[in-house]
Design an enzyme around this catalytic site. Structure first.
Site, short mmCIF file in Angstrom:
data_model
loop_
_atom_site.label_atom_id
_atom_site.label_comp_id
_atom_site.label_asym_id
_atom_site.label_seq_id
_atom_site.Cartn_x
_atom_site.Cartn_y
_atom_site.Cartn_z
N ARG A 112 0.90 -1.21 -0.11
CA ARG A 112 -0.02 0.12 -0.02
C ARG A 112 0.91 1.07 -0.16
O ARG A 112 2.08 1.02 -0.04
CB ARG A 112 -0.88 -0.07 1.30
CG ARG A 112 -0.19 0.11 2.40
CD ARG A 112 -0.93 0.32 3.87
NE ARG A 112 -0.18 0.51 5.09
CZ ARG A 112 -0.67 0.50 6.20
NH1 ARG A 112 -1.95 0.32 6.44
NH2 ARG A 112 0.19 0.72 7.13
N GLU A 151 -2.62 8.26 7.18
CA GLU A 151 -1.27 8.52 7.70
C GLU A 151 -0.19 8.86 6.33
O GLU A 151 0.50 8.15 5.79
CB GLU A 151 -0.64 6.91 8.08
CG GLU A 151 -1.49 6.62 9.27
CD GLU A 151 -0.98 5.32 9.85
OE1 GLU A 151 -0.13 4.62 9.08
OE2 GLU A 151 -1.22 4.92 11.10
N GLU A 305 -6.68 5.50 16.09
CA GLU A 305 -6.00 4.23 15.91
C GLU A 305 -5.15 3.86 16.98
O GLU A 305 -4.31 4.84 17.39
CB GLU A 305 -5.16 3.83 14.63
CG GLU A 305 -6.17 3.90 13.32
CD GLU A 305 -5.10 3.64 12.02
OE1 GLU A 305 -4.09 2.76 12.40
OE2 GLU A 305 -5.43 4.06 11.08
N GLU A 353 -2.19 -8.09 7.23
CA GLU A 353 -2.00 -7.80 8.54
C GLU A 353 -3.21 -8.76 9.18
O GLU A 353 -3.90 -8.38 10.10
CB GLU A 353 -2.73 -6.23 8.51
CG GLU A 353 -1.61 -5.42 8.35
CD GLU A 353 -2.01 -3.82 8.59
OE1 GLU A 353 -3.14 -3.52 8.34
OE2 GLU A 353 -1.00 -2.93 8.87
N HIS A 356 -2.75 -8.82 12.67
CA HIS A 356 -2.90 -7.78 13.70
C HIS A 356 -4.43 -7.73 14.48
O HIS A 356 -5.20 -8.30 13.97
CB HIS A 356 -3.20 -6.57 12.69
CG HIS A 356 -3.04 -5.21 13.49
ND1 HIS A 356 -3.86 -4.51 14.39
CD2 HIS A 356 -1.82 -4.48 13.14
CE1 HIS A 356 -3.39 -3.50 14.72
NE2 HIS A 356 -2.15 -3.29 14.14
C1 GLA Z 1 -1.44 2.10 10.49
C2 GLA Z 1 -2.46 2.05 9.52
C3 GLA Z 1 -3.59 0.88 9.81
C4 GLA Z 1 -2.65 -0.34 10.15
C5 GLA Z 1 -2.02 -0.34 11.41
C6 GLA Z 1 -1.47 -1.46 11.77
O1 GLA Z 1 -1.88 2.88 11.79
O2 GLA Z 1 -3.19 3.21 9.59
O3 GLA Z 1 -4.13 0.76 8.35
O4 GLA Z 1 -2.09 -0.87 8.96
O5 GLA Z 1 -1.18 0.84 11.01
O6 GLA Z 1 -0.64 -1.10 12.87
#
Ligand code: GLA
Length: 636
Positions: A112, A151, A305, A353, A356
């Site tokens: 990404r 981000e 987040e 992920e 995650h």
């Molecule tokens: C970032 C991204 C999320 C995800 C998290 C994983 O903050 O915004 O999409 O990838 O990391 O920790």
């Protein structure tokens, strides 16, 4: 502006990726969200390929259904523009819109964040998908906020970036003479005779020009901000009632000057991912929270987040023990966040992920994790009213993104860890119970009694004047080594460094004395200097303590204080350990109601207490069980 629109209490939820799941799961999701007290989700963050499967052809059916289901369930939506991950068709059609690394490698689709904000095709495509979303959903009753992109952070050294960089430089310097002078161009034959000769700072044979590198990071921050603003303006026009934000992330690879961006966001949003397995994860969380609040000008902000079940350390994920997820959330809420949000709602089955953590784990609702999620979600409405008053801080730490960027260069006399130095001041203050703000070196400092400048290496003329004005007016300034070593063009401040503020500090720094890693120089009564110290000549300041050992420095001033106007300026000429900073803060009488392992934040009549220790804690009349938190009336 009311934000997130239509949400009165604290926000609780996270990234929701229904497009990764069959439709049968969606109803279950809404039911579980309601059970967990989730009231808002970030939707569609990486869904571009599913929304626009072919150029100009849209498929909004699934999104429509999800939005309606969420609305029916009373869940608000923070709707994302999906531009952080362009779809394969886009990148194949426009390879020039992929980012280029400093070594010239053009990245390809497959992960990404492969985009170049300066590529015209990417800008156009970003606006197109944002406009399509705005056209359909700006009036959707579930829409609480727009979440632009994700981000911001990808740098690109592409030909597009170079072209845009030259335009940016021309606007900044106007003439090549001015640029050559600012970049000290006569060194190593770097004098430019034409704007087109200037490249992005790509991989070079040896050290790069620090002024060139710093300007490129400034430029990249501005270029990404332009990309954000284009989308924001379009979304605002579609419905001025809906706030617009983007989520900041933190890391040296992220060239975002948060002070410059802050005013362009309706709400500061931050993704907090502490990277230490031990109690430093709590310290980092508090550090992130205080930074976010400060970028928000002391007002509300939102933790967009965090990870639910683990801390991501360098050695991999470390499981959060019971209660730790709630305590981290409360660190943020007590320090100004209007809620606690997570990545992500439901743990994925596939993709990079898949391991995650999430609010709903792979094993489903009958899990320890989900029970903790429900418990916190159901507790938050009961404390929403306690977050009305702002967090008030009397101490500010300077936060200088430019000093962070500039000290990452390999050309410094010794390695400098700017982030650690800033975090260290925050950490020691927090252990002493002090809640600190952060401030821009050029920002308004008038409400603080003490301002601490940790290794504020880049000090512009405007920042230097700001510090002079603050101190003359009665402020107490504390600066640590290498502060004001260079100006805004990375050129050394002559005749004593210190940003030209030798009169303010009443000293001259005459030499930098790096020492081998692990070697320490003792200070009288103040621990020891690690790695770096400076030779200081008194010019009116008093010596608070001196070096007890070390070639050249033995018997020389290590920490000094100088009265200036109505205030005083302290200088710490070396890298101190935590104990020594603690000792200095003791001298400065900086203490607060918290302490080691205990976050205590007062807001109006309310006191927030988060107990990270394994013992019950008593703060005033309030008893907080081990590993737990409480909000109570402050003692009168
Ligand atoms: C970032 C991204 C999320 C995800 C998290 C994983 O903050 O915004 O999409 O990838 O990391 O920790």
């Amino acid at each position: 502006m009311d934000w997130p629109r239509g949400l009165d209490g604290l926000s609780y939820g996270g990234d929701y990726n229904p497009e990764q799941w069959p439709e049968e799961v969606w109803d279950d999701d809404v039911l579980l969200m309601r059970e967990a007290g989730v009231n808002i989700v970030s939707l569609g963050v990486f869904s571009w390929a599913r929304l626009e499967p072919r150029e100009g052809e849209y498929d909004f059916g699934w999104l429509e259904t999800v939005l309606d289901k969420l609305h029916a369930g009373g869940i608000r939506v923070c709707l994302a523009t999906p531009t952080a991950s362009p779809p394969p068709w886009f990148t194949l059609a426009h390879p020039d819109a992929l980012n280029v690394r400093p070594d010239g490698v053009r990245q390809v689709h497959g992960s990404r964040d492969t985009y170049d904000v300066t590529a015209p095709a990417y800008r156009e495509a970003s606006l197109r998908i944002a406009a399509a979303l705005a056209e359909r959903y700006a009036e959707h009753p579930a829409l609480a906020m727009w979440h632009v992109h994700n981000e911001y952070g990808s740098m690109s050294h592409s030909p597009h970036a170079e072209r845009a960089f030259r335009i940016w430089l021309e606007a900044k310097y106007e003439t090549l003479d001015a640029l050559n002078a600012a970049w000290w161009g006569s060194f190593w034959s770097q004098h430019y005779g034409d704007w087109d000769q200037i490249l992005a700072p790509r991989a070079t044979q040896y050290l790069a020009n620090p002024a060139h590198e710093l300007d490129f990071k400034r430029f990249t921050s501005d270029a990404m901000l332009d990309h954000y603003k284009e989308q924001r303006d379009l979304l605002r026009e579609a419905n001025p009632e809906v706030p617009v934000t983007t989520n900041f992330v933190f890391g040296q690879w992220v060239p975002v000057d948060q002070w410059k961006w802050a005013g362009e966001l309706d709400l500061i949003a931050f993704d907090s991912y502490p990277s230490a397995p031990d109690e430093r994860a709590e310290q980092q969380s508090a550090f992130h929270a205080d930074l976010s609040r400060s970028w928000a000008g002391g007002g509300d902000w939102l933790l967009m987040e965090q990870a639910a079940a683990s801390v991501h350390s360098k050695d991999g994920a470390i499981a959060k023990s019971p209660g730790r997820m709630a305590r981290h959330s409360m660190i943020h809420i007590s320090r100004g966040s209007k809620g606690a949000m997570f990545f992500q709602w439901r743990a994925g089955r596939g993709g990079a992920e898949q391991w995650h953590s999430a609010l709903v784990p792979h094993a489903g609702k009958n899990t320890r994790m989900f029970r903790e999620v429900v418990e916190l979600g159901n507790a938050l409405p009961g404390i929403a009213h306690t977050t009305a008053e702002p967090v008030e801080a009397d101490v500010a730490i300077l936060w200088s993104p430019e000093s962070w960027w500039a000290t990452s260069g390999a050309h410094l006399p010794a390695p400098v860890d700017y982030l650690e130095n800033a975090a260290q001041i925050h950490r020691v203050l927090r252990e002493r119970g002090v809640v600190a703000d952060f401030a821009s070196p050029e920002g308004d400092l008038s409400k603080y009694s003490t301002v601490i400048a940790p290794t504020t290496y880049v000090l512009s003329r405007a920042a230097a004047e700001n510090l002079r004005w603050f101190t003359a007016g009665g402020g107490r300034l504390v600066a640590s080594y290498l502060t004001g070593a260079v100006d805004e063009h990375c050129q050394v401040w002559l005749d004593g460094y210190l940003g030209g503020l030798t009169d303010l500090f009443g000293i001259r720094v005459t030499e930098h004395l790096p020492q081998p890693a692990g070697e320490r120089r003792a200070l009288w009564n103040f621990g020891a200097a690690e790695r770096f110290c400076e030779l200081v000549e008194l010019r009116g300041a008093q010596c608070v303590t001196q070096y007890a050992t070390g070639d050249l420095v033995e018997g020389q001033p290590a920490v000094t204080v100088n009265p200036f106007g109505e205030g005083e300026a302290w200088y710490v000429s070396c890298k101190l350990g935590d104990d020594a900073w603690d000792r200095l803060f003791e001298e400065l009488e900086l203490t607060g109601p918290g302490g080691p392992g205990l976050d205590v934040v007062d807001r109006g009549e309310w006191r927030f207490i988060v107990n990270h220790t394994e013992q019950e804690a008593q703060v005033g009349h309030v008893i907080v069980p081990a590993g737990s938190w409480a909000v109570d009336k402050q003692p009168r």
